[in-house]
Motif scaffolding. Structure first.
Motif, PDB file in Angstrom:
ATOM      1  N   LYS A   1      24.689  69.624  67.169  1.00 49.11           N
ATOM      2  CA  LYS A   1      23.207  69.569  67.439  1.00 49.11           C
ATOM      3  C   LYS A   1      22.419  70.523  66.291  1.00 49.11           C
ATOM      4  N   ALA A   2      22.832  71.690  66.375  1.00 50.80           N
ATOM      5  CA  ALA A   2      22.462  72.533  65.453  1.00 50.80           C
ATOM      6  C   ALA A   2      22.865  72.417  64.036  1.00 50.80           C
ATOM      7  N   SER A   3      23.754  71.675  63.830  1.00 52.25           N
ATOM      8  CA  SER A   3      24.262  71.452  62.296  1.00 52.25           C
ATOM      9  C   SER A   3      23.588  70.319  61.844  1.00 52.25           C
ATOM     10  N   PHE A   4      23.186  69.284  62.822  1.00 56.07           N
ATOM     11  CA  PHE A   4      22.146  68.355  62.497  1.00 56.07           C
ATOM     12  C   PHE A   4      20.734  68.858  62.369  1.00 56.07           C
ATOM     13  N   GLN A   5      20.337  69.708  63.140  1.00 53.34           N
ATOM     14  CA  GLN A   5      19.079  70.181  62.787  1.00 53.34           C
ATOM     15  C   GLN A   5      18.974  70.992  61.627  1.00 53.34           C
ATOM     16  N   ALA A   6      19.767  71.707  61.221  1.00 57.98           N
ATOM     17  CA  ALA A   6      20.064  72.488  60.047  1.00 57.98           C
ATOM     18  C   ALA A   6      19.957  71.771  58.811  1.00 57.98           C
ATOM     19  N   LEU A   7      20.845  70.439  59.001  1.00 61.85           N
ATOM     20  CA  LEU A   7      20.512  69.307  57.793  1.00 61.85           C
ATOM     21  C   LEU A   7      19.203  68.755  57.631  1.00 61.85           C
ATOM     22  N   MET A   8      18.612  68.527  58.578  1.00 59.16           N
ATOM     23  CA  MET A   8      17.073  67.969  58.682  1.00 59.16           C
ATOM     24  C   MET A   8      16.371  68.822  58.267  1.00 59.16           C
ATOM     25  N   SER A   9      16.369  70.267  58.558  1.00 59.88           N
ATOM     26  CA  SER A   9      15.621  71.392  57.722  1.00 59.88           C
ATOM     27  C   SER A   9      15.796  71.337  56.301  1.00 59.88           C
TER      28      SER A   9
ATOM     29  N   SER B   1      11.743  76.392  41.357  1.00 58.90           N
ATOM     30  CA  SER B   1      12.183  77.592  41.880  1.00 58.90           C
ATOM     31  C   SER B   1      11.674  77.951  43.327  1.00 58.90           C
ATOM     32  N   GLY B   2      10.355  77.518  43.773  1.00 58.60           N
ATOM     33  CA  GLY B   2       9.981  77.935  45.184  1.00 58.60           C
ATOM     34  C   GLY B   2      10.882  76.891  46.155  1.00 58.60           C
ATOM     35  N   THR B   3      11.271  75.687  45.674  1.00 56.27           N
ATOM     36  CA  THR B   3      11.952  74.760  46.644  1.00 56.27           C
ATOM     37  C   THR B   3      13.424  75.329  46.705  1.00 56.27           C
ATOM     38  N   GLY B   4      14.080  76.022  45.492  1.00 55.01           N
ATOM     39  CA  GLY B   4      15.231  76.470  45.687  1.00 55.01           C
ATOM     40  C   GLY B   4      15.157  77.569  46.461  1.00 55.01           C
ATOM     41  N   GLU B   5      14.165  78.503  46.490  1.00 59.85           N
ATOM     42  CA  GLU B   5      14.146  79.757  47.255  1.00 59.85           C
ATOM     43  C   GLU B   5      13.992  79.323  48.707  1.00 59.85           C
ATOM     44  N   GLU B   6      13.115  78.389  49.079  1.00 61.29           N
ATOM     45  CA  GLU B   6      13.098  78.022  50.360  1.00 61.29           C
ATOM     46  C   GLU B   6      14.249  77.535  51.138  1.00 61.29           C
ATOM     47  N   VAL B   7      14.888  76.632  50.242  1.00 65.21           N
ATOM     48  CA  VAL B   7      16.238  76.155  50.716  1.00 65.21           C
ATOM     49  C   VAL B   7      17.353  77.503  51.031  1.00 65.21           C
ATOM     50  N   ALA B   8      17.333  78.391  50.159  1.00 64.82           N
ATOM     51  CA  ALA B   8      18.213  79.430  50.224  1.00 64.82           C
ATOM     52  C   ALA B   8      17.853  80.262  51.560  1.00 64.82           C
ATOM     53  N   ARG B   9      16.699  80.376  51.748  1.00 67.30           N
ATOM     54  CA  ARG B   9      16.130  81.161  52.722  1.00 67.30           C
ATOM     55  C   ARG B   9      16.538  80.327  54.230  1.00 67.30           C
ATOM     56  N   GLU B  10      16.183  79.125  53.996  1.00 66.62           N
ATOM     57  CA  GLU B  10      16.811  78.324  55.291  1.00 66.62           C
ATOM     58  C   GLU B  10      18.234  78.332  55.336  1.00 66.62           C
TER      59      GLU B  10
END
Length: 188
Positions: free
Chosen positions: A14-22, A90-99
């Motif tokens: 469930k956590a993996s799926f939520q992380a993928l969706m995020s 770059s903003g999208t990349g930073e958000e993805v890296a933070r997530e």
């Protein structure tokens, strides 16, 4: 043998799926921003070109004026588009890296918990196997000792019976020999 409890596996999935969706949502937000930037750029170009292509008294007097005006604005507009494009990427990349970092931080500990549970389960199974092996070995040893003791008792009884029978035979033989010797002595 399966070391992970079903609840942990279900929560991990469930956590993996939520992380993928995020992460997918972060990528889609960036894609949406890029699409909006492209639509805005096209609308701006179309609206500016409409004014230039329609004959007005200003551009009717000098037909090359609108081309020179348009061409001088192209590098400036391209640089602006490039800045916006790279800011979005770059903003999208930073958000993805933070997530990804937050997911790793939260679920890395969860994975450690799963591995600890698996190790505990493995050690419990190992202890049970050792106790079972020890119990089986003790039972086999006790059975072997009892069988050996029973066989030793049987051998002792048989030996005692043989010794008894032999002693009786010797005594009977000695008595017979003594009686025969006495008879022979009396005949003499």
């Amino acid at each position: 043998m399966f070391f992970f409890p079903q609840q942990q596996i279900a929560s991990f999935q469930k956590a993996s799926f939520q992380a993928l969706m995020s992460l997918t949502n972060k990528y889609m937000d960036g894609f949406q921003k890029l699409t909006e930037l492209n639509v805005q750029t096209i609308r701006t170009l179309v609206s500016e070109n409409e004014g230039v292509s329609n004959p007005t008294p200003e551009n009717a007097s000098d037909p090359g004026a609108w081309q020179s005006k348009f061409l001088t604005q192209v590098p400036e507009k391209a640089a602006s588009y490039r800045r916006h494009f790279f800011a979005i990427v770059s903003g999208t990349g930073e958000e993805v890296a933070r997530e990804a970092q937050s997911q790793f931080a939260s679920y890395g500990g969860h994975m450690n918990e799963i591995f600890k549970t698996a190790a505990d389960s493995a050690s419990e199974v190992q202890e049970k196997a050792a106790v079972s092996l020890e119990t089986n070995f003790k039972q086999a040893t006790e059975a072997s000792v009892e069988a050996t003791a029973g066989a030793a008792d049987a051998v002792a009884k048989n030996t005692q019976a043989i010794v008894s029978a032999t002693t009786d035979a010797i005594n009977t033989g000695a008595d017979s020999a003594t009686k025969s010797a006495d008879k022979a002595n009396q005949k003499r």
